[in-house]
Write a protein that holds these residues in place. Structure first.
Motif, PDB file in Angstrom:
ATOM      1  N   VAL A 183      18.156   8.721   2.303  1.00 60.81           N
ATOM      2  CA  VAL A 183      18.822   7.747   3.159  1.00 60.81           C
ATOM      3  C   VAL A 183      18.167   7.762   4.538  1.00 60.81           C
ATOM      4  O   VAL A 183      17.769   8.827   5.041  1.00 60.81           O
ATOM      5  CB  VAL A 183      20.329   8.103   3.278  1.00 60.81           C
ATOM      6  N   LEU A 184      18.035   6.582   5.140  1.00 60.67           N
ATOM      7  CA  LEU A 184      17.563   6.470   6.524  1.00 60.67           C
ATOM      8  C   LEU A 184      18.770   6.369   7.450  1.00 60.67           C
ATOM      9  O   LEU A 184      19.734   5.650   7.136  1.00 60.67           O
ATOM     10  CB  LEU A 184      16.690   5.224   6.691  1.00 60.67           C
ATOM     11  N   GLY A 194       0.813  -1.207   0.000  1.00 64.29           N
ATOM     12  CA  GLY A 194       0.000   0.000   0.000  1.00 64.29           C
ATOM     13  C   GLY A 194       0.845   1.254   0.000  1.00 64.29           C
ATOM     14  O   GLY A 194       2.035   1.224  -0.337  1.00 64.29           O
ATOM     15  N   PRO A 195       0.258   2.393   0.387  1.00 66.24           N
ATOM     16  CA  PRO A 195       0.957   3.680   0.377  1.00 66.24           C
ATOM     17  C   PRO A 195       2.029   3.727   1.473  1.00 66.24           C
ATOM     18  O   PRO A 195       2.118   2.809   2.305  1.00 66.24           O
ATOM     19  CB  PRO A 195      -0.168   4.687   0.651  1.00 66.24           C
ATOM     20  N   PRO A 196       2.839   4.791   1.504  1.00 60.95           N
ATOM     21  CA  PRO A 196       3.923   4.855   2.494  1.00 60.95           C
ATOM     22  C   PRO A 196       3.455   4.623   3.930  1.00 60.95           C
ATOM     23  O   PRO A 196       4.211   4.108   4.759  1.00 60.95           O
ATOM     24  CB  PRO A 196       4.474   6.278   2.308  1.00 60.95           C
ATOM     25  N   PRO A 250      12.776   5.648  11.961  1.00 59.67           N
ATOM     26  CA  PRO A 250      11.347   5.512  12.285  1.00 59.67           C
ATOM     27  C   PRO A 250      10.438   6.314  11.354  1.00 59.67           C
ATOM     28  O   PRO A 250       9.227   6.082  11.324  1.00 59.67           O
ATOM     29  CB  PRO A 250      11.263   6.039  13.723  1.00 59.67           C
ATOM     30  N   GLU A 251      11.015   7.276  10.594  1.00 60.09           N
ATOM     31  CA  GLU A 251      10.209   8.092   9.682  1.00 60.09           C
ATOM     32  C   GLU A 251      10.338   7.596   8.233  1.00 60.09           C
ATOM     33  O   GLU A 251      10.364   8.386   7.289  1.00 60.09           O
ATOM     34  CB  GLU A 251      10.634   9.560   9.785  1.00 60.09           C
ATOM     35  N   ALA A 252      10.407   6.282   8.080  1.00 61.53           N
ATOM     36  CA  ALA A 252      10.608   5.700   6.748  1.00 61.53           C
ATOM     37  C   ALA A 252       9.487   6.082   5.784  1.00 61.53           C
ATOM     38  O   ALA A 252       9.724   6.222   4.575  1.00 61.53           O
ATOM     39  CB  ALA A 252      10.716   4.183   6.852  1.00 61.53           C
ATOM     40  N   PHE A 272       7.856   0.918  12.202  1.00 64.19           N
ATOM     41  CA  PHE A 272       9.199   0.674  12.731  1.00 64.19           C
ATOM     42  C   PHE A 272       9.018  -0.054  14.051  1.00 64.19           C
ATOM     43  O   PHE A 272       8.491   0.512  15.016  1.00 64.19           O
ATOM     44  CB  PHE A 272       9.927   2.003  12.930  1.00 64.19           C
ATOM     45  N   GLY A 273       9.372  -1.335  14.075  1.00 63.62           N
ATOM     46  CA  GLY A 273       9.115  -2.117  15.281  1.00 63.62           C
ATOM     47  C   GLY A 273       9.984  -3.348  15.334  1.00 63.62           C
ATOM     48  O   GLY A 273      10.874  -3.542  14.496  1.00 63.62           O
ATOM     49  N   PRO A 274       9.733  -4.240  16.321  1.00 66.55           N
ATOM     50  CA  PRO A 274      10.563  -5.433  16.491  1.00 66.55           C
ATOM     51  C   PRO A 274      10.468  -6.370  15.289  1.00 66.55           C
ATOM     52  O   PRO A 274       9.405  -6.511  14.679  1.00 66.55           O
ATOM     53  CB  PRO A 274       9.959  -6.105  17.738  1.00 66.55           C
TER      54      PRO A 274
END
Ligand SMILES: NC(=O)c1ccc[n+]([C@@H]2O[C@H](COP(=O)([O-])OP(=O)(O)OC[C@H]3O[C@@H](n4cnc5c(N)ncnc54)[C@H](OP(=O)(O)O)[C@@H]3O)[C@@H](O)[C@H]2O)c1
Length: 299
Positions: free
Chosen positions: A296-297, A10-12, A277-279, A17-19
């Motif tokens: 880049v992350l 789906g969309p962004p 976390p802001e991917a 961001f998790g385990p």
């Protein structure tokens, strides 16, 4: 560990961001603690479900990363725990780099001249540009057109072609003229009518734009290589798809680019560095386009 991931296409906004279970280095691989990791069109296409390939879910995206080696797999020599490297995952796995730990399939020592974000976004652009310039057999004095020159692959190809002694013409959107010139190319606006704006080219690298126009400009389909247009083979143009299609990916390209970086002759332009976390924001930026280099992350 924590990782960027999605459990539906789906969309962004599907990115979280998790385990996630930690990967481990298998034969011929190293695991790194990631400092920075790239976001590429292939990642956004996979996430959106636009790609022909569909990874099992949940999936951790990302193919490029840089960091410190913390596991060395069986059979690997020349690298040790604690070494700083940059590289890419096994591309047949379609991802895995946008995480706290990533397993690399090919890598090189991180040059001091590149920051973590620069190194983290570099590997597949360097590998792809090197492969394409090898196919084109770029030599000193040749005129090489790069269409387009402002993205990850294009901005890298411009610099690597210059390093081979070519005169480079870079096609990109008009407001990227200064940026493309700063990479060492002569700028020309991209888009329809390109052959009318360029006097001649011995070779052309097609990333975006019209493949037919590049064939017209060089006068020879064998003088053109495309990394994006699968239909190019029907016109006699060399299509190079890289490791996703099972072709070998060379570490020599990464090692050579690292040496050029130390000499001040290569840098990886970073359009924006975004916290991991802001991917979702990073994917939106890549999908909007108009960027100067890579998104880049960072950890
Ligand atoms: N074959 C392979 O092995 C391989 C490997 C890596 C990547 N790729 C593919 O190569 C492409 C580029 O990757 P990337 O990482 O460099 O992506 P990127 O950083 O997003 O760059 C894409 C570039 O294409 C430009 N573009 C868009 N429309 C264009 C047009 N009509 N004419 C000329 N240029 C145009 C964009 O310019 P604006 O945004 O400024 O309009 C942007 O600079 C992607 O499709 C990717 O999937 C292939």
């Amino acid at each position: 560990m924590f990782a960027v991931q999605f459990d539906r296409f789906g969309p962004p906004g599907v990115l979280t961001f998790g385990p996630f279970p930690e990967p481990h280095a298998g034969p011929g691989q190293v695991r790194i603690r990631v400092e920075a990791t790239g976001v590429s069109p292939v990642d956004t296409a996979l996430r959106a479900g636009r790609s022909q390939s569909r990874p099992p879910l949940p999936h951790v995206p990302g193919v490029d990363a840089a960091g410190t080696v913390d596991e060395v797999g069986p059979g690997v020599t020349g690298v040790s725990v604690g070494d700083e490297v940059f590289g890419a995952v096994d591309l047949s796995r379609l991802g895995g780099a946008n995480a706290e730990f990533a397993v690399l399939r090919f890598w090189a020592g991180k040059p001091r001249a590149l920051s973590w974000p620069e190194a983290g976004g570099a590997a597949t652009s360097v590998e792809t540009a090197t492969r394409a310039l090898d196919v084109l057999d770029v030599r000193p004095g040749m005129v090489v057109l790069v269409d387009s020159a402002a993205g990850g692959v294009g901005s890298t190809a411009v610099q690597l072609a210059r390093a081979r002694g070519a005169r480079v013409i870079g096609a990109a959107r008009p407001d990227h003229a200064d940026f493309v010139t700063s990479l060492g190319a002569e700028f020309v606006p991209y888009g329809p009518g390109l052959p009318e704006r360029v006097a001649m080219a011995d070779r052309a690298l097609h990333i975006g734009g019209s493949l037919a126009e590049l064939v017209a400009l060089t006068g020879d389909p064998a003088a053109v290589v495309t990394v994006t247009d699968l239909g190019g083979a029907d016109r006699g143009v060399h299509v190079t798809l890289g490791a996703l299609a099972g072709q070998p990916s060379g570490e020599h390209g990464l090692t050579a680019a690292a040496a050029l970086a130390e000499e001040g002759r290569f840098r990886l332009p970073v359009a924006e560095a975004v916290p991991m976390p802001e991917a979702a924001k990073a994917h939106s930026l890549v999908e909007q386009g108009g960027l100067r280099g890579k998104v880049v992350l960072v950890r």
